[in-house]
Design a protein around this motif. Structure first.
Motif, PDB file in Angstrom:
ATOM      1  N   HIS A 149      -4.022 -15.829   2.163  1.00  0.00           N
ATOM      2  CA  HIS A 149      -4.293 -16.524   3.508  1.00  0.00           C
ATOM      3  C   HIS A 149      -5.148 -17.220   3.800  1.00  0.00           C
ATOM      4  CE1 HIS A 149      -5.208 -16.089   7.676  1.00  0.00           C
ATOM      5  NE2 HIS A 149      -3.693 -15.149   7.777  1.00  0.00           N
ATOM      6  N   LEU A 150      -4.524 -18.837   4.345  1.00  0.00           N
ATOM      7  CA  LEU A 150      -5.305 -19.553   4.346  1.00  0.00           C
ATOM      8  C   LEU A 150      -5.405 -19.986   5.945  1.00  0.00           C
ATOM      9  CD1 LEU A 150      -6.616 -23.401   2.677  1.00  0.00           C
ATOM     10  CD2 LEU A 150      -6.048 -23.707   5.090  1.00  0.00           C
TER      11      LEU A 150
ATOM     12  N   LEU B 225       0.758  -1.258   0.388  1.00  0.00           N
ATOM     13  CA  LEU B 225      -0.243  -0.251   0.102  1.00  0.00           C
ATOM     14  C   LEU B 225       1.020   1.079   0.080  1.00  0.00           C
ATOM     15  CD1 LEU B 225      -2.496  -1.026   2.508  1.00  0.00           C
ATOM     16  CD2 LEU B 225      -2.751  -0.822   0.039  1.00  0.00           C
ATOM     17  N   GLN B 226       2.141   1.589   0.597  1.00  0.00           N
ATOM     18  CA  GLN B 226       2.816   2.202   0.946  1.00  0.00           C
ATOM     19  C   GLN B 226       3.924   2.566  -0.541  1.00  0.00           C
ATOM     20  OE1 GLN B 226       5.762   1.476   3.361  1.00  0.00           O
ATOM     21  NE2 GLN B 226       4.147   2.095   5.625  1.00  0.00           N
ATOM     22  N   ARG B 227       3.603   1.939  -1.661  1.00  0.00           N
ATOM     23  CA  ARG B 227       4.250   1.870  -2.772  1.00  0.00           C
ATOM     24  C   ARG B 227       2.941   1.802  -3.199  1.00  0.00           C
ATOM     25  NH1 ARG B 227       9.833   1.224  -4.074  1.00  0.00           N
ATOM     26  NH2 ARG B 227      10.665   0.291  -1.889  1.00  0.00           N
ATOM     27  N   GLY B 228       1.802   2.170  -3.166  1.00  0.00           N
ATOM     28  CA  GLY B 228       1.215   2.726  -4.166  1.00  0.00           C
ATOM     29  C   GLY B 228      -0.296   1.759  -4.843  1.00  0.00           C
ATOM     30  N   GLY B 229      -0.212   0.354  -4.511  1.00  0.00           N
ATOM     31  CA  GLY B 229      -0.454  -0.504  -4.831  1.00  0.00           C
ATOM     32  C   GLY B 229      -2.326  -0.606  -4.811  1.00  0.00           C
ATOM     33  N   GLN B 230      -3.085  -1.232  -5.525  1.00  0.00           N
ATOM     34  CA  GLN B 230      -3.722  -0.778  -5.477  1.00  0.00           C
ATOM     35  C   GLN B 230      -4.716  -2.436  -5.487  1.00  0.00           C
ATOM     36  OE1 GLN B 230      -6.371   1.595  -6.722  1.00  0.00           O
ATOM     37  NE2 GLN B 230      -4.778   2.967  -6.419  1.00  0.00           N
ATOM     38  N   SER B 231      -5.553  -2.533  -4.931  1.00  0.00           N
ATOM     39  CA  SER B 231      -6.300  -4.271  -4.708  1.00  0.00           C
ATOM     40  C   SER B 231      -7.412  -4.399  -5.992  1.00  0.00           C
ATOM     41  CB  SER B 231      -6.510  -4.218  -3.353  1.00  0.00           C
ATOM     42  OG  SER B 231      -7.604  -5.736  -3.493  1.00  0.00           O
ATOM     43  N   LEU B 232      -6.989  -5.144  -6.416  1.00  0.00           N
ATOM     44  CA  LEU B 232      -7.723  -5.449  -8.339  1.00  0.00           C
ATOM     45  C   LEU B 232      -8.859  -6.640  -7.507  1.00  0.00           C
ATOM     46  CD1 LEU B 232      -5.127  -6.433 -10.164  1.00  0.00           C
ATOM     47  CD2 LEU B 232      -6.601  -3.887 -10.247  1.00  0.00           C
ATOM     48  N   ILE B 233     -10.173  -6.510  -8.345  1.00  0.00           N
ATOM     49  CA  ILE B 233     -11.748  -6.632  -7.723  1.00  0.00           C
ATOM     50  C   ILE B 233     -11.680  -8.515  -8.058  1.00  0.00           C
ATOM     51  CG2 ILE B 233     -14.264  -7.227  -8.431  1.00  0.00           C
ATOM     52  CD1 ILE B 233     -13.933  -4.186  -8.487  1.00  0.00           C
ATOM     53  N   LEU B 234     -11.248  -9.408  -7.443  1.00  0.00           N
ATOM     54  CA  LEU B 234     -11.355 -11.077  -8.110  1.00  0.00           C
ATOM     55  C   LEU B 234     -12.664 -11.843  -8.528  1.00  0.00           C
ATOM     56  CD1 LEU B 234      -8.556 -12.639  -5.512  1.00  0.00           C
ATOM     57  CD2 LEU B 234      -8.426 -12.333  -8.023  1.00  0.00           C
TER      58      LEU B 234
ATOM     59  N   LEU C  64     -16.435 -25.961   2.513  1.00  0.00           N
ATOM     60  CA  LEU C  64     -18.593 -26.871   2.671  1.00  0.00           C
ATOM     61  C   LEU C  64     -18.478 -27.100   4.245  1.00  0.00           C
ATOM     62  CD1 LEU C  64     -17.675 -29.454  -0.560  1.00  0.00           C
ATOM     63  CD2 LEU C  64     -18.702 -27.364  -0.233  1.00  0.00           C
ATOM     64  N   LYS C  65     -17.403 -27.720   4.833  1.00  0.00           N
ATOM     65  CA  LYS C  65     -17.746 -28.060   6.002  1.00  0.00           C
ATOM     66  C   LYS C  65     -17.301 -26.844   6.813  1.00  0.00           C
ATOM     67  CE  LYS C  65     -15.946 -32.605   6.054  1.00  0.00           C
ATOM     68  NZ  LYS C  65     -14.346 -33.607   6.416  1.00  0.00           N
ATOM     69  N   GLY C  66     -17.275 -25.551   6.393  1.00  0.00           N
ATOM     70  CA  GLY C  66     -16.917 -24.502   7.352  1.00  0.00           C
ATOM     71  C   GLY C  66     -15.990 -24.310   7.737  1.00  0.00           C
ATOM     72  N   ASN C  67     -15.087 -25.157   8.179  1.00  0.00           N
ATOM     73  CA  ASN C  67     -13.643 -24.923   8.949  1.00  0.00           C
ATOM     74  C   ASN C  67     -12.836 -24.627   8.447  1.00  0.00           C
ATOM     75  OD1 ASN C  67     -13.970 -27.486   6.756  1.00  0.00           O
ATOM     76  ND2 ASN C  67     -12.540 -29.193   8.131  1.00  0.00           N
ATOM     77  N   CYS C  68     -12.217 -23.895   6.861  1.00  0.00           N
ATOM     78  CA  CYS C  68     -11.600 -23.585   6.414  1.00  0.00           C
ATOM     79  C   CYS C  68     -11.455 -22.302   5.723  1.00  0.00           C
ATOM     80  CB  CYS C  68     -10.996 -24.541   5.588  1.00  0.00           C
ATOM     81  SG  CYS C  68      -9.462 -24.017   4.682  1.00  0.00           S
ATOM     82  N   VAL C  69     -11.914 -21.379   5.769  1.00  0.00           N
ATOM     83  CA  VAL C  69     -11.984 -19.983   4.597  1.00  0.00           C
ATOM     84  C   VAL C  69     -10.166 -19.012   4.574  1.00  0.00           C
ATOM     85  CG1 VAL C  69     -12.145 -17.932   4.783  1.00  0.00           C
ATOM     86  CG2 VAL C  69     -13.206 -19.279   7.074  1.00  0.00           C
ATOM     87  N   VAL C  70     -10.514 -19.179   3.155  1.00  0.00           N
ATOM     88  CA  VAL C  70      -9.133 -19.086   1.961  1.00  0.00           C
ATOM     89  C   VAL C  70      -9.403 -17.832   1.548  1.00  0.00           C
ATOM     90  CG1 VAL C  70      -9.411 -20.044  -0.511  1.00  0.00           C
ATOM     91  CG2 VAL C  70      -7.202 -19.545   0.019  1.00  0.00           C
ATOM     92  N   ARG C  71      -8.494 -16.316   1.984  1.00  0.00           N
ATOM     93  CA  ARG C  71      -8.829 -15.316   1.614  1.00  0.00           C
ATOM     94  C   ARG C  71      -7.589 -14.880   0.144  1.00  0.00           C
ATOM     95  NH1 ARG C  71      -8.396 -10.966   6.426  1.00  0.00           N
ATOM     96  NH2 ARG C  71      -7.178 -12.419   6.279  1.00  0.00           N
ATOM     97  N   ASN C  72      -7.602 -14.155  -0.842  1.00  0.00           N
ATOM     98  CA  ASN C  72      -7.349 -13.724  -1.937  1.00  0.00           C
ATOM     99  C   ASN C  72      -7.243 -12.784  -1.759  1.00  0.00           C
ATOM    100  OD1 ASN C  72      -6.120 -16.872  -2.525  1.00  0.00           O
ATOM    101  ND2 ASN C  72      -7.926 -16.914  -2.520  1.00  0.00           N
ATOM    102  N   TRP C  73      -5.795 -12.168  -2.665  1.00  0.00           N
ATOM    103  CA  TRP C  73      -5.203 -10.705  -3.271  1.00  0.00           C
ATOM    104  C   TRP C  73      -4.811 -10.905  -4.148  1.00  0.00           C
ATOM    105  CZ3 TRP C  73      -5.558 -12.019   1.964  1.00  0.00           C
ATOM    106  CH2 TRP C  73      -6.313 -11.685   2.998  1.00  0.00           C
ATOM    107  N   LEU C  74      -5.031 -10.031  -5.430  1.00  0.00           N
ATOM    108  CA  LEU C  74      -4.393  -9.810  -6.330  1.00  0.00           C
ATOM    109  C   LEU C  74      -3.865  -7.842  -6.719  1.00  0.00           C
ATOM    110  CD1 LEU C  74      -2.235 -10.918  -8.700  1.00  0.00           C
ATOM    111  CD2 LEU C  74      -4.859 -10.511  -9.917  1.00  0.00           C
ATOM    112  N   TRP C  75      -2.432  -7.736  -6.192  1.00  0.00           N
ATOM    113  CA  TRP C  75      -2.469  -6.262  -6.219  1.00  0.00           C
ATOM    114  C   TRP C  75      -1.751  -6.084  -7.850  1.00  0.00           C
ATOM    115  CZ3 TRP C  75      -3.311  -3.305  -2.095  1.00  0.00           C
ATOM    116  CH2 TRP C  75      -3.542  -4.176  -0.785  1.00  0.00           C
TER     117      TRP C  75
END
Ligand code: BLA
Length: 248
Positions: free
Chosen positions: A56-57, A14-23, A33-44
């Motif tokens: 991040h998982l 972010l300090q370098r002006g990075g923009q998070s793109l819509i995935l 499916l069981k609700g026991n794991c969430v994965v989050r992703n970012w593309l900059w």
């Protein structure tokens, strides 16, 4: 486990002006499916980089992961940033891999781009345990200076945040230097090598089984080819489209 490190990585971007793109739907955030794991992703979208992805998982005590790869623009032959941190809470096992992933293994290239990482590795000997790689070839897209730790958390928990901070700063420094100096490898070749990195990594990545078990095979296949290593598919045409570029 890795939340502060994730925040630090993102703050630097972010300090370098990075923009998070819509995935695309289903890739940004996905719950198992069981609700026991969430994965989050970012593309900059970050100046000087063709692609920078972060994953991040969170599967609670079973597994926590922070994974990231930064691909510099083709006119810059510097190594890719490679981060793979895994914490298996039940087994109390940490796997930490931090590397500036070289495009080639040529000693002059390694000397040119890896001296900063070498110094860093010398400062954190506890994070470079002498373990052999099982799925990857250490001489392909890994540097001789990588920090690779497998073991209990106690040895590493103190130094990992410090090492991570220095590692990310060191990569930014390398980047600032690299964009001021002309690359030796041509843009066309850098492109081919980045494509080959995706093809190789998609074949070797030990994560597919984990993704399949939490999210199903279909999602795991899609995630691998669409988000993690998009050049691993349809590369024939990208090879052909660059046939005339002999130099930068
Ligand atoms: C190992 N990485 C692993 C393993 C898993 C993952 C499950 C095996 C752990 C073990 O040996 O006990 C998991 N990899 C993931 C996940 C993602 C992923 C969840 O890509 C999701 C995004 N791997 C990378 C990058 C590097 C890397 C960028 O993705 C470089 C820094 C390295 N991972 C790496 C290495 C190993 C590993 C060297 C050890 C594998 C071996 O022994 O050959």
């Amino acid at each position: 486990m890795f939340d502060p490190l994730l925040e630090e990585l993102h703050n630097g971007i972010l300090q370098r002006g990075g923009q998070s793109l819509i995935l695309p739907e289903g890739i940004g955030t996905c719950m198992s499916l069981k609700g026991n794991c969430v994965v989050r992703n970012w593309l900059w979208d970050v100046s000087g980089f063709r692609r920078w992805r972060v994953t991040h998982l969170d599967a609670g005590n079973q597994l926590q992961v922070l994974n990231s790869v930064a691909y510099p623009e083709y006119n810059n032959d510097q190594p890719l940033l490679g981060i793979d941190l895994l914490w298996f809470g039940v087994a109390k096992k940490l796997v930490a891999v931090l590397d500036f992933q070289p495009l080639v293994q040529d000693p002059a290239y390694i000397e040119r781009h890896l001296s900063g990482l070498k110094k860093l590795r010398d400062r954190f000997p506890e994070l470079s345990s002498d373990v052999e790689m099982r799925s990857y070839d250490p001489n392909k897209y890994f540097s001789p200076c990588l920090l690779f730790f497998k073991g209990g958390v106690n040895e590493a928990v103190q130094s990992l945040p410090l090492a991570f901070n220095s590692f990310v700063s060191c990569y930014w420094e390398l980047h600032d230097l690299a964009i001021r100096n002309p690359s030796i490898i041509s843009s066309a070749e850098v492109k081919d090598l980045q494509i080959a990195y995706d093809i190789y990594s998609a074949k070797k990545d030990p994560a597919h089984g984990i993704f399949s078990s939490y999210f199903g095979k279909e999602w795991a296949d899609r995630f691998l080819t669409e988000f993690l290593f998009p050049f691993s598919i349809a590369n024939d045409t990208s090879n052909m489209s660059d046939e005339c570029s002999g130099g930068v």
